[in-house]
Scaffold this motif. Structure first.
Motif, PDB file in Angstrom:
ATOM      1  N   ARG A 123       0.836  -1.201   0.000  1.00  0.00           N
ATOM      2  CA  ARG A 123       0.000   0.000   0.000  1.00  0.00           C
ATOM      3  C   ARG A 123       0.874   1.256   0.000  1.00  0.00           C
ATOM      4  NH1 ARG A 123      -4.541   1.699  -1.630  1.00  0.00           N
ATOM      5  NH2 ARG A 123      -5.876   0.226  -0.539  1.00  0.00           N
ATOM      6  N   VAL A 124       1.890   1.261   0.869  1.00  0.00           N
ATOM      7  CA  VAL A 124       2.752   2.443   1.003  1.00  0.00           C
ATOM      8  C   VAL A 124       3.509   2.715  -0.297  1.00  0.00           C
ATOM      9  CG1 VAL A 124       4.808   3.330   2.176  1.00  0.00           C
ATOM     10  CG2 VAL A 124       3.023   2.200   3.491  1.00  0.00           C
ATOM     11  N   ASN A 126       2.677   2.130  -3.313  1.00  0.00           N
ATOM     12  CA  ASN A 126       1.801   2.246  -4.500  1.00  0.00           C
ATOM     13  C   ASN A 126       1.647   0.952  -5.277  1.00  0.00           C
ATOM     14  OD1 ASN A 126       1.125   4.957  -4.263  1.00  0.00           O
ATOM     15  ND2 ASN A 126       3.015   5.591  -5.271  1.00  0.00           N
ATOM     16  N   HIS A 223      -3.968   3.207   4.877  1.00  0.00           N
ATOM     17  CA  HIS A 223      -4.158   4.653   4.689  1.00  0.00           C
ATOM     18  C   HIS A 223      -5.335   5.200   5.499  1.00  0.00           C
ATOM     19  CE1 HIS A 223      -6.590   2.422   1.928  1.00  0.00           C
ATOM     20  NE2 HIS A 223      -7.259   3.478   1.545  1.00  0.00           N
ATOM     21  N   PHE A 230       1.737   6.934   7.978  1.00  0.00           N
ATOM     22  CA  PHE A 230       1.944   6.213   6.734  1.00  0.00           C
ATOM     23  C   PHE A 230       3.391   5.703   6.771  1.00  0.00           C
ATOM     24  CE2 PHE A 230       1.091   5.951   2.033  1.00  0.00           C
ATOM     25  CZ  PHE A 230      -0.092   5.282   2.181  1.00  0.00           C
TER      26      PHE A 230
END
Lengths: 262, 266
Positions: A123-124, A126, A223, A230
């Motif tokens: 997630r972090v 992308n 998120h 984050f």
């Protein structure tokens, strides 16, 4: 923001919203699991990760737990002159409680945390956005095989834990303390009922779902973290949260299922 | 299914978005023509990457419309949006490669997921793209073993593996040395010329923007200042554009009370 509401109500509200998001996440993943196409390759990969790679730790844990239960029960039963019940005591406690719960807690620590951190980093970095952009549904690609693998692996690992535990108990009771081997197994087969097996199995099934659900949901919704963290701090926070939450959920559900089935 | 011969392949109209109380994009309207290289410029935090996220449907606007191939993507069902995304490619700033896969597996992933091609055909196709990016020798390496420039090129190879009609590229030059950055610019031009792609590039690098762009849109504080060809940008008298072209720091009028409040706030 509604500032008229007291803080406690706001916290409850945000917890309920988050629970709803988690529920929708699970619902969507289950729909995907049911609908074709099915990817056997990614399922096998996850079964290897959750199952095969947890095998050694489960065998070692099961062995020592079985041994220590036999040790403790033997010491207690000797005082009442009923050492012949050792087999039933070891069997019942492993099958109904310790097997499912301890296996689930071990898998949470070994696979749940790793899964949560992996998805959190995706997630972090992308990577999840990249999946979406490549028209690859993260629910199908990431979560469906993991949830399915959790449901398959945890009951199997629990069974292995129980069998190894019974062997560990046998070693301490029969080999070290000289309990009659016949009475060890006979006592077990006399007292363990189908209901006990059903209880152990249903618990492990639910725990398997819980572990993977919480780990994946926490990582995927990094998120949405209410602390707004984050990056690496966010990943470390949600991984800790996932392990703590999974452990509590396992213990709570354990009581709930025991109360329902007994 | 998607009309890639449509003149305006991307149409954005009155796009507004905000995060909590802060307005991120205000009233952006933009048309991108087929086979055009549109560069979106602005300094860090101007909202240009947010605009890109809206163009590919990763974020939903508060109001306004975003059309790709004439289809309103803000209202598309998930399955239709995925179908549309098979015709676009996105290269992320960091590359966003999957760290558990080799470079080759990363590039081949969309083909494995969306086509029924056999393994050897997929391998040839991925090598074609890797060769274009000069990465064939590194195909078995993991993303952690690649340099920044290689990661970007690898991300680009994965973005174009399905031969998309539109390519979105977020900050191709950020964090790269001038030579590598110039090589990437050449690659972008090659992709447009050889594969007829429409390309949207988000960047803050002036030199790179003027080298590759057909038209440029400049965004500042979430507002669209200008959209035009290179000449129009150079001739603009807007002080923000002039400052940007002359690489001058923006001298905002300082509000003394506001400044004091910022320093002393709890």
């Amino acid at each position: 923001m509604n500032t008229n509401k007291p803080q406690i109500l706001l916290s409850i509200e945000s917890a309920l919203v988050r629970l709803g998001i988690g529920g929708l996440f699970l619902f969507e993943t289950i729909i995907i699991i049911v609908l074709p196409p099915y990817s056997l390759k990614s399922l096998i990969k996850q079964v290897a990760f959750i199952g095969a790679r947890s095998l050694s730790v489960i065998v070692i844990a099961g062995l020592f737990v079985g041994m220590v239960i036999a040790l403790q029960f033997h010491d207690t039963l000797v005082r009442f002159g009923s050492v012949s019940l050792l087999g039933s005591a070891v069997g019942l406690s492993l099958i109904r409680e310790l097997g499912p719960v301890l296996t689930a807690l071990m898998i949470t620590g070994r696979a749940g945390s790793a899964m949560c951190a992996e998805i959190g980093i995706m997630r972090v970095d992308n990577q999840i956005d990249a999946l979406e952009c490549m028209a690859i549904d993260p629910y199908r690609y990431l979560f469906a095989p993991r949830i399915l693998a959790g449901i398959i692996c945890v009951p199997i690992l629990t069974t292995i834990f129980i069998l190894v535990g019974i062997f560990g108990g046998y070693f301490v009771g029969v080999v070290l303390f000289g309990v009659n081997p016949g009475s060890y197994f006979q006592g077990m087969s006399d007292t363990v009922l189908n209901r006990d097996l059903f209880m152990g199995f249903s618990k492990s099934l639910v725990f398997g779902l819980l572990i993977v659900w919480i780990a994946c949901d926490k990582g995927f919704h990094l998120h949405l973290d209410k602390h707004g963290a984050f990056g690496s701090e966010g990943v470390s926070r949600i991984t800790t949260e996932a392990v703590v939450l999974s452990s509590i959920a396992i213990l709570f559900t354990d009581y709930l299922l025991s109360a329902l089935i007994l | 299914m998607y009309d890639s011969n449509i003149k305006n392949i991307i149409e954005i109209e009155a796009l507004n978005t905000r995060y909590k109380d802060k307005q991120i994009l205000s009233d952006i309207s933009l048309l991108v023509e087929r086979k055009e290289i549109m560069v979106i410029m602005g300094h860090s935090g101007s909202g240009k990457s947010t605009l890109l996220r809206h163009m590919i449907g990763l974020d939903t606007p508060v109001s306004g419309s975003v059309k790709l191939f004439g289809k309103e993507i803000t209202k598309l069902k998930k399955s239709n949006l995925y179908e549309l995304r098979k015709h676009i490619g996105v290269a992320f700033q960091s590359g966003a490669l999957f760290s558990s896969m080799t470079l080759q597996e990363n590039v081949e992933l969309p083909l494995h997921q969306h086509t029924k091609l056999d393994h050897s055909t997929i391998r040839i196709m991925s090598r074609l793209k890797l060769e274009l990016m000069k990465l064939t020798d590194y195909e078995d390496l993991m993303p952690a073993e690649l340099s920044g420039g290689m990661l970007k090129r690898a991300g680009l190879a994965r973005a174009v593996i399905m031969d998309p009609k539109i390519l979105f590229f977020d900050e191709p030059s950020a964090g790269l040395d001038p030579v590598t950055s110039a090589e990437l610019d050449e690659l972008i031009l090659q992709l447009r010329n050889a594969l007829n792609m429409t390309i949207v590039v988000v960047t803050h690098e002036l030199e790179s923007a003027f080298k590759i762009a057909d038209r440029i849109t400049v965004i500042d504080n979430g507002s669209q200042i200008i959209t035009g060809d290179k000449e129009a940008i150079r001739k603009s008298t807007d002080p923000r554009i002039v400052n940007m072209l002359q690489r001058k720091a923006v001298n905002k009028n300082i509000d003394a009370d506001g400044y004091l409040n910022k320093l002393t706030r709890n």
